[in-house]
Design an enzyme around this catalytic site. Sequence first.
Site, short mmCIF file in Angstrom:
data_model
loop_
_atom_site.label_atom_id
_atom_site.label_comp_id
_atom_site.label_asym_id
_atom_site.label_seq_id
_atom_site.Cartn_x
_atom_site.Cartn_y
_atom_site.Cartn_z
CB SER A 15 -1.00 0.06 1.12
OG SER A 15 -0.37 0.17 2.41
CG LEU A 96 18.57 -3.29 3.26
CD1 LEU A 96 18.35 -1.78 2.96
CD2 LEU A 96 18.73 -4.17 1.94
CG HIS A 112 9.43 1.48 12.26
ND1 HIS A 112 9.87 0.10 12.20
CD2 HIS A 112 9.19 1.67 13.51
CE1 HIS A 112 9.78 -0.28 13.30
NE2 HIS A 112 9.16 0.69 13.98
CG ASP A 153 13.72 0.28 12.38
OD1 ASP A 153 13.80 0.18 11.25
OD2 ASP A 153 13.30 -0.81 13.34
C1 GAR Z 1 3.89 -0.72 6.99
O1 GAR Z 1 2.87 -0.40 8.04
C2 GAR Z 1 5.13 -0.33 7.18
O2 GAR Z 1 5.38 0.79 8.10
C3 GAR Z 1 5.76 -1.64 7.88
O3 GAR Z 1 5.05 -2.73 7.36
C4 GAR Z 1 3.88 -1.91 6.61
C5 GAR Z 1 3.85 -2.51 5.00
O4 GAR Z 1 2.68 -2.05 4.69
N1 GAR Z 1 7.23 -1.72 7.83
C6 GAR Z 1 7.71 -2.37 8.88
O5 GAR Z 1 7.42 -2.83 9.99
C7 GAR Z 1 9.46 -2.03 8.70
N2 GAR Z 1 9.94 -2.26 9.96
P1 GAR Z 1 2.58 -2.18 2.97
O6 GAR Z 1 3.04 -3.39 2.26
O7 GAR Z 1 0.96 -2.05 2.70
O8 GAR Z 1 3.09 -0.85 2.41
#
Ligand code: GAR
Length: 213
Positions: A15, A96, A112, A153
């Site tokens: 998304s 990474l 994040h 992070d």
């Molecule tokens: C999002 O909430 C993003 O912040 C999180 O994964 C989700 C991906 O959603 N990322 C992390 O937790 C990274 N540590 P999406 O695939 O719909 O963009």
Amino acid sequence: MKKKKIAVLASGRGSNLQVIMDAIDAGYIETGEIRVVISDNRDAFALERARRNGIEHLWIDPSVYDTRREYDHAVAGELEKRQTDLVVLAGFMRILSPDFVRRFYGRIINIHPSLIPSFCGEGYYGGRVHRAVLDYGVRVSGATVHFVDEGTDTGPIILQQVVEVKQDDTVESLAERVLEVEHRLLPEAVKLFCQDRLRIEGRKVYISGDGAR
Ligand code: GAR
């Protein structure tokens, strides 16, 4: 201004990739274009979203590589082939390697789903972040966009926004409200990068130009 070549790395639903594509289509991000979407997960819906938008997309299979370093080297090769200016981690669920980060330092941003430095670091991703937030009982959470450094992070913060935690929140309801904020912050950060308005000094990011914070 010359358009920045953007690569988006995503492992799942995509998304956040979608909102960047939409922001470019709508002219909100005028000086950037997505050149490639790369996923470590063959079934990532992010790849399908890229396909629907006519954007090149690659699945790079981690099981083919012996180490994280070798995998990242393969990803870096694809990014360099396309002269990538900006790497966006949009729900990319791999950490990474230091080599990769050094190669692209100052050109990798990550979204994040919490207010860093809370509820972040190894093991904190996706729904686990919101579970930890609810278990701790904090009253606010939020989202953070930051440059990626060699830690998990820990890189310089570009944008953050607070989201209230409600007493009856579930992981799902909190994730949904945080996601709305992510969908505003990430395109804004990409836009600022593509306008050359971000400057890193040590741990801090300075934003230049109109309405700078
Ligand atoms: C999002 O909430 C993003 O912040 C999180 O994964 C989700 C991906 O959603 N990322 C992390 O937790 C990274 N540590 P999406 O695939 O719909 O963009």
